[in-house]
Design a protein around this motif. Structure first.
Motif, PDB file in Angstrom:
ATOM      1  N   LYS A   1       0.876  -1.171   0.000  1.00 37.27           N
ATOM      2  CA  LYS A   1       0.000   0.000   0.000  1.00 37.27           C
ATOM      3  C   LYS A   1       0.913   1.221   0.000  1.00 37.27           C
ATOM      4  N   ILE A   2       0.784   2.043  -1.036  1.00 31.82           N
ATOM      5  CA  ILE A   2       1.721   3.156  -1.244  1.00 31.82           C
ATOM      6  C   ILE A   2       0.932   4.456  -1.324  1.00 31.82           C
ATOM      7  N   ARG A   3       1.372   5.460  -0.575  1.00 33.50           N
ATOM      8  CA  ARG A   3       0.709   6.774  -0.646  1.00 33.50           C
ATOM      9  C   ARG A   3       0.932   7.388  -2.022  1.00 33.50           C
ATOM     10  N   MET A   4      -0.108   8.001  -2.583  1.00 29.15           N
ATOM     11  CA  MET A   4       0.071   8.723  -3.839  1.00 29.15           C
ATOM     12  C   MET A   4       0.872   9.993  -3.551  1.00 29.15           C
ATOM     13  N   PRO A   5       1.635  10.488  -4.514  1.00 27.66           N
ATOM     14  CA  PRO A   5       2.483  11.657  -4.248  1.00 27.66           C
ATOM     15  C   PRO A   5       1.714  12.969  -4.355  1.00 27.66           C
ATOM     16  N   LEU A   6       0.613  13.092  -3.612  1.00 19.98           N
ATOM     17  CA  LEU A   6      -0.219  14.296  -3.725  1.00 19.98           C
ATOM     18  C   LEU A   6      -0.273  14.988  -2.381  1.00 19.98           C
ATOM     19  N   SER A   7      -0.426  16.306  -2.405  1.00 16.94           N
ATOM     20  CA  SER A   7      -0.522  17.022  -1.140  1.00 16.94           C
ATOM     21  C   SER A   7      -1.939  16.881  -0.583  1.00 16.94           C
ATOM     22  N   VAL A   8      -2.131  17.294   0.650  1.00 16.35           N
ATOM     23  CA  VAL A   8      -3.408  17.101   1.339  1.00 16.35           C
ATOM     24  C   VAL A   8      -4.560  17.800   0.613  1.00 16.35           C
ATOM     25  N   GLU A   9      -4.295  18.991   0.053  1.00 12.06           N
ATOM     26  CA  GLU A   9      -5.378  19.735  -0.614  1.00 12.06           C
ATOM     27  C   GLU A   9      -5.917  18.970  -1.818  1.00 12.06           C
ATOM     28  N   GLU A  10      -5.076  18.122  -2.377  1.00  9.80           N
ATOM     29  CA  GLU A  10      -5.481  17.426  -3.601  1.00  9.80           C
ATOM     30  C   GLU A  10      -6.169  16.093  -3.322  1.00  9.80           C
ATOM     31  N   MET A  11      -6.394  15.829  -2.035  1.00  6.90           N
ATOM     32  CA  MET A  11      -6.909  14.517  -1.649  1.00  6.90           C
ATOM     33  C   MET A  11      -8.264  14.199  -2.260  1.00  6.90           C
ATOM     34  N   LEU A  12      -9.015  15.222  -2.650  1.00 12.41           N
ATOM     35  CA  LEU A  12     -10.359  14.965  -3.162  1.00 12.41           C
ATOM     36  C   LEU A  12     -10.325  14.319  -4.547  1.00 12.41           C
ATOM     37  N   ASP A  13      -9.277  14.604  -5.298  1.00 10.07           N
ATOM     38  CA  ASP A  13      -9.192  14.028  -6.637  1.00 10.07           C
ATOM     39  C   ASP A  13      -8.547  12.664  -6.569  1.00 10.07           C
ATOM     40  N   ILE A  14      -9.053  11.769  -7.391  1.00  8.00           N
ATOM     41  CA  ILE A  14      -8.365  10.487  -7.489  1.00  8.00           C
ATOM     42  C   ILE A  14      -7.298  10.653  -8.549  1.00  8.00           C
ATOM     43  N   GLY A  15      -6.063  10.362  -8.193  1.00 10.81           N
ATOM     44  CA  GLY A  15      -4.999  10.451  -9.191  1.00 10.81           C
ATOM     45  C   GLY A  15      -5.120   9.295 -10.166  1.00 10.81           C
ATOM     46  N   TYR A  16      -4.537   9.453 -11.335  1.00  6.69           N
ATOM     47  CA  TYR A  16      -4.549   8.372 -12.319  1.00  6.69           C
ATOM     48  C   TYR A  16      -3.220   7.637 -12.238  1.00  6.69           C
ATOM     49  N   ILE A  17      -3.255   6.308 -12.412  1.00  2.29           N
ATOM     50  CA  ILE A  17      -1.997   5.567 -12.489  1.00  2.29           C
ATOM     51  C   ILE A  17      -1.892   4.864 -13.831  1.00  2.29           C
ATOM     52  N   GLY A  18      -0.672   4.754 -14.318  1.00  2.00           N
ATOM     53  CA  GLY A  18      -0.400   4.039 -15.555  1.00  2.00           C
ATOM     54  C   GLY A  18       0.984   3.438 -15.428  1.00  2.00           C
ATOM     55  N   HIS A  19       1.438   2.767 -16.488  1.00  2.00           N
ATOM     56  CA  HIS A  19       2.794   2.237 -16.393  1.00  2.00           C
ATOM     57  C   HIS A  19       3.497   2.340 -17.733  1.00  2.00           C
TER      58      HIS A  19
END
Length: 400
Positions: A270-288
């Motif tokens: 389980k890895i934290r996304m590299p986003l600041s607290v203010e951005e917590m509302l958005d779900i970040g996108y992941i790809g590879h």
């Protein structure tokens, strides 16, 4: 002069033709499949060479297009877009080879690499499930009853649209749309695939383990999840962004983490996304890309629209490196949502749907340039799955 000039023009093709055929085959085997398709037009001998299934199986597979989903959910229609945005679709999104067997309906659930996971059902199975000889015929044809029946009678089928091979997954109670279902297929290991079902404890609202299907054993295995302290909640309604590579499913969670599990259910992160607290509302996108995990985020604030792209350095420590930032206000529009679709195999192109114009675009991080691939008509949902064709036989022929 004229005769000389025209002779010069023919030279490259003539030179290629003079190469020994086995050498030419070795060269062509290293060319992406979509280039092979173009080379068929060179001459008759080239057409024969480039159509050889053995060669096709060896050609390196590249991102070739996208499966897109329509808004009108009743028809469960799938569209296919070539990566060029032009030409006849590389594969038939109607999946006629499945519909020939499943005449009730075929609905795509997930696409991973070169395979599709579909829900399939026959008309007779629906009829048997909802037909009550004593009921009022008007009530019996109720579309809601039919929708419920589909969930009960549908089989889950994994298919390869390029080779038209398919297989039915063994039914288990958990294989149901109330759970998050993901297909895991890696073009680098094309002879096998996995299917993951993340179980949700509805009362407690957190995960309750994972069922994993392996095409190699043909069976499901239940694994108690091991994502450490605290509950893990996947976004069931918006379909959490996920990506599969290196034998591992990566999935975003509602608390802005990425959870990972491998096909054997042995390694969990389980890895934290590299986003600041203010951005917590958005779900970040992941790809590879190139076996590395990418996180992409669009930050909309103060009339500004900022893209950040990160690469995961280390699963154990959860350390990310910032790869790219760019101001996107001009292109995306500050009041529109951008949907990320994929990162290309070289790691420098991002494919995304810009909400304002409903266009599928590619963005080159090195050149900082956009290229519009396709403008959507309004009946598309804004979801596209990247497609990388695979031509390896992966199973004994499956019977329905």
């Amino acid at each position: 002069g004229m005769a000389k000039r025209s002779r010069k023009k023919e030279q490259p093709a003539a030179e290629a033709a003079s190469l020994p055929e086995d050498l030419l085959v070795e060269v062509l085997a290293r060319v992406p499949y979509r280039s092979l398709c173009r080379f068929r037009c060179v001459s008759r001998p080239w057409r024969a060479l480039c159509s050889d299934p053995g060669l096709r199986k060896r050609s390196p597979q590249a991102l070739s297009g996208f499966f897109c989903y329509t808004r009108d959910d009743d028809s469960h229609e799938l569209r296919f877009l070539n990566i060029s945005g032009r030409g006849r679709p590389l594969v038939d999104p109607g999946l006629p080879f499945l519909r020939a067997v499943w005449d009730g309906g075929v609905r795509a659930v997930d696409c991973c690499g070169g395979l599709l996971l579909c829900q399939c059902w026959t008309r007779s199975s629906i009829h048997d499930a909802i037909y009550d000889p004593y009921a009022d015929p008007d009530i019996a044809s109720d579309s809601e009853a039919e929708a419920d029946a589909v969930e009960d009678v549908a089989k889950y089928v994994v298919c390869n649209p390029a080779t038209e091979e398919w297989t039915v997954l063994p039914a288990i109670e958990e294989l149901h749309p109330r759970n998050v279902i993901r297909l895991g297929f890696d073009p680098a290991a094309p002879s096998r695939f996995a299917v993951f079902v993340l179980l949700q404890d509805v009362v407690e609202d957190h995960d309750a383990g994972v069922q994993i299907f392996s095409s190699e054993t043909g069976t499901w295995t239940f694994r108690q999840s091991d994502w450490g302290e605290g509950s893990v909640t996947v976004d069931y309604y918006n379909g959490s962004p996920s990506t599969f590579f290196g034998g591992t499913l990566h999935l975003t969670t509602r608390d802005n983490s990425v959870i990972t599990v491998d096909t054997e259910g042995k390694t969990w992160h389980k890895i934290r996304m590299p986003l600041s607290v203010e951005e917590m509302l958005d779900i970040g996108y992941i790809g590879h890309s190139q076996e590395r995990l990418y996180a992409l985020h669009m930050n909309y604030s103060d009339d500004d629209c900022q893209l950040t792209v990160w690469v995961l350095e280390d699963y154990a420590t959860g350390q990310w490196t910032l790869k790219h930032t760019a101001d996107m206000s001009e292109t995306v529009g500050d009041d529109e949502v951008c949907t990320f679709v994929a990162v290309d195999s070289e790691g420098n192109l991002i494919f995304q749907i810009n909400g304002r114009d409903e266009q599928l675009v590619s963005y080159d991080m090195e050149k900082r340039k956009f290229h519009v691939i396709f403008s959507f008509e309004s009946y598309f949902t804004l979801r596209c799955d990247p497609y990388i064709p695979t031509y390896k036989e992966w199973l004994p022929k499956a019977a329905p």
